[in-house]
Design an enzyme around this catalytic site. Structure first.
Site, PDB file in Angstrom:
ATOM      1  N   GLY A 153       0.800  -1.221   0.000  1.00 15.61           N
ATOM      2  CA  GLY A 153       0.000   0.000   0.000  1.00 15.61           C
ATOM      3  C   GLY A 153       0.830   1.268   0.000  1.00 15.61           C
ATOM      4  O   GLY A 153       0.394   2.311   0.496  1.00 15.61           O
ATOM      5  N   SER A 231       4.689  -5.728  -2.581  1.00 19.05           N
ATOM      6  CA  SER A 231       4.865  -4.305  -2.858  1.00 19.05           C
ATOM      7  C   SER A 231       5.560  -3.625  -1.687  1.00 19.05           C
ATOM      8  O   SER A 231       6.668  -3.988  -1.325  1.00 19.05           O
ATOM      9  CB  SER A 231       3.513  -3.668  -3.182  1.00 19.05           C
ATOM     10  OG  SER A 231       3.680  -2.407  -3.783  1.00 19.05           O
TER      11      SER A 231
END
Length: 555
Positions: A153, A231
């Protein structure tokens, strides 16, 4: 011979003196976990410790009694608060087992950490919580591995309860405890006005300390912990790999879609972002900072995030608020911009085949004429690097980039972004890791499941286009109505993860061989396909040499 009816009385008598904390030399010694000790005795375990605890869902841990529920997908689920913190202060490991949110409802999941674009009722600043998923088959003697998942995120959004992160199926398929952890985000985790750095990374250290102490009560091994993340979650793991003081808390790592083009922030870059944040909040005193509303903090954070490249180009556009190479906690950049340290932990490094497609097609909603391709490249790379890019054979128009008889440069930009931020930089990292003593296994997902939100870019819904985040629900096995190809890949990945969690090697009998990376060939397998991913521009004589990564170019 003792009657089995007397065993509970004996058990209770033994528990009472052991469970009492006592002051010794002015210190309070934590309670011993007598249930753990006694439940390791075969006779006691047989009669009193079904499913590895005192009774079913209730577990006696060093932090106190843990209570859980049966998750909809079958594993036991335990939400718990692992640390506490004051605003912009280092977090502290808890001393007692408490549910998140100050709740008494054991089935309630944690609220997220403060973040933009969600209702304020969905988050809390007291957010340092995790969710444990425990297979019902485990006993106290199972010595099962633990997989600790860190959500992505861009360090500004996300939570342990994000879509697809229910760890029940993954825990059962791998016969491991799955811990999904959340940590402070954005300015609250990385832009402390008082100069405290890497607060969010240190939150994760406390989460690992908590797991180390609590896992044995659930049948887990404190010495068989694997960190996995996607990520920004993978970037967080890379920061922990750069922190010697955290090394003993885990033994292997799984990095999914880590944008390794971005290195850790250097102190000067971090200071530029922090000074802007302090300017925007208009606070210099501790009392003022503590009195800031969450909404004002998030507003200032957004401005810093959006303006970061203009404050210092080394911050980058994608996740400018990120871990800092502070020299005391994070002591090495862990990239090829400086001396790479000796390493030993095994790791998996994966990306997806179309990492940049969502970003490119979301920013540019309409086709881009080919003549604009050099100018767009120059805005990112600068003139000198752009000349190398546009003259290379890797980013020329392809038949698939023709729209209404004209070349659409978005296809070239998507390949370029995928290579530069994820694929090739990840391959370079794997080569360096192997060169300095570690084992690395590299893969690329060519089958995925469209992650919620990615459907905003219609191209990401095509079965042969695997966009950023489309690997998450494959790993967790949370794909709704999976196709046969998705089901096969879910089974394969979870089998490989099970092997990796246990012995640091993802190879499993009956599955194609996954060759380890070498310093010259990373052997990136195609997950969901056959053979190895094409090298393309990921030859070290191109990216990382002819065209520098950002961590080389700016630092």
């Amino acid at each position: 011979m003792f009657s089995t009816l007397l065993i509970p009385l004996l058990f209770q008598a033994l528990l009472l003196p052991l469970a009492t904390a006592a002051p010794i030399g002015g210190l309070i010694i934590p309670k011993i976990n007598p249930a753990k000790i006694l439940c390791q005795m075969p006779l006691v375990e047989k009669f009193l410790c079904p499913a590895g605890g005192l009774n079913g869902l209730s577990r006696a841990t060093v932090f106190g009694t843990a209570s859980g529920v049966v998750d909809a997908d079958g594993a036991y689920r335990y939400p718990v608060k692992y640390a506490t913190s004051s605003r912009w202060a280092p977090s502290t490991l808890v001393s007692a087992w408490n549910l998140p949110n100050g709740s008494n409802n054991v089935s309630a999941l944690p609220l997220a950490c403060p973040q933009p674009d969600v209702p304020s009722t969905a988050y809390t600043e007291d957010c340092l919580s995790m969710v444990l998923y425990v297979p019902q088959s485990l006993t106290l003697n199972s010595n099962a591995p633990v997989l600790v998942w860190l959500h992505g995120g861009s360090f500004v959004v996300g939570s342990a309860t994000a879509t697809g992160l229910d760890g029940s199926k993954l825990a059962q398929a791998t016969n491991s405890i799955v811990a999904v952890v959340q940590y402070r985000l954005g300015a609250l985790g990385f832009l402390a006005p008082n100069g405290n750095t890497n607060l969010a990374v240190k939150d994760v250290v406390n989460a690992l300390e908590f797991i180390k102490r609590a896992a044995p009560a659930f049948g887990g091994s404190a010495s068989k912990v694997t960190l996995a993340g996607q990520s920004a979650g993978a970037t967080m793991i890379r920061a922990l790999l750069s922190a010697p003081s955290a090394s003993s808390l885990f033994r292997s790592t799984i990095l999914q879609s880590d944008p390794m083009n971005f290195g850790h922030l250097r102190p000067a870059t971090h200071t530029a972002l922090l000074n802007k944040f302090k300017e925007l909040t208009g606070c210099s005193s501790q009392s003022c900072q503590n009195g800031l509303s969450i909404s004002s903090i998030l507003a200032a954070q957004k401005t810093v995030y959006d303006s970061a490249p203009s404050l210092d180009p080394a911050a980058g556009n994608a996740q400018p608020i990120r871990p800092v190479l502070d020299g005391t906690f994070i002591t090495t950049p862990l990239d090829i911009s400086s001396t790479f340290p000796s390493v030993s932990k095994p790791l998996l490094v994966t990306s997806v085949s179309n990492e940049a497609t969502y970003a490119i097609y979301d920013i540019f909603r309409d086709p881009i004429p080919e003549e604009y391709f050099p100018d767009i490249c120059a805005a990112t790379f600068g003139e000198e690097r752009t000349t190398t890019v546009i003259s290379s054979p890797f980013y020329q128009p392809s038949p698939g980039s023709i729209v209404d008889g004209e070349v659409d440069a978005r296809a070239q930009l998507a390949i370029l972004g995928t290579d530069y931020l994820w694929k090739c930089s990840g391959w370079t990292f794997a080569r360096a890791w192997v060169q300095h003593g570690g084992n690395a296994f590299v893969g690329q997902y060519v089958v995925g499941a469209t992650y919620p939100g990615n459907e905003q870019v219609p191209l990401c819904t095509q079965s042969d286009v695997i966009c950023h985040q489309d690997d998450i629900q494959i790993v967790f096995g949370t794909v709704s109505n999976p196709t046969s190809a998705q089901s096969a890949l879910i089974t394969e990945v979870q089998q490989r993860y099970k092997a990796f969690l246990n012995n640091g090697n993802p190879n499993v009998a009956g599955l194609p061989n996954w060759a380890p990376a070498t310093t010259t060939d990373v052997h990136s397998i195609r997950l969901g396909g056959t053979g190895e991913a094409p090298i393309g521009a990921c030859d070290p004589t191109f990216w990382g040499s002819t065209v520098d990564y950002d961590y080389q170019y700016y630092n």
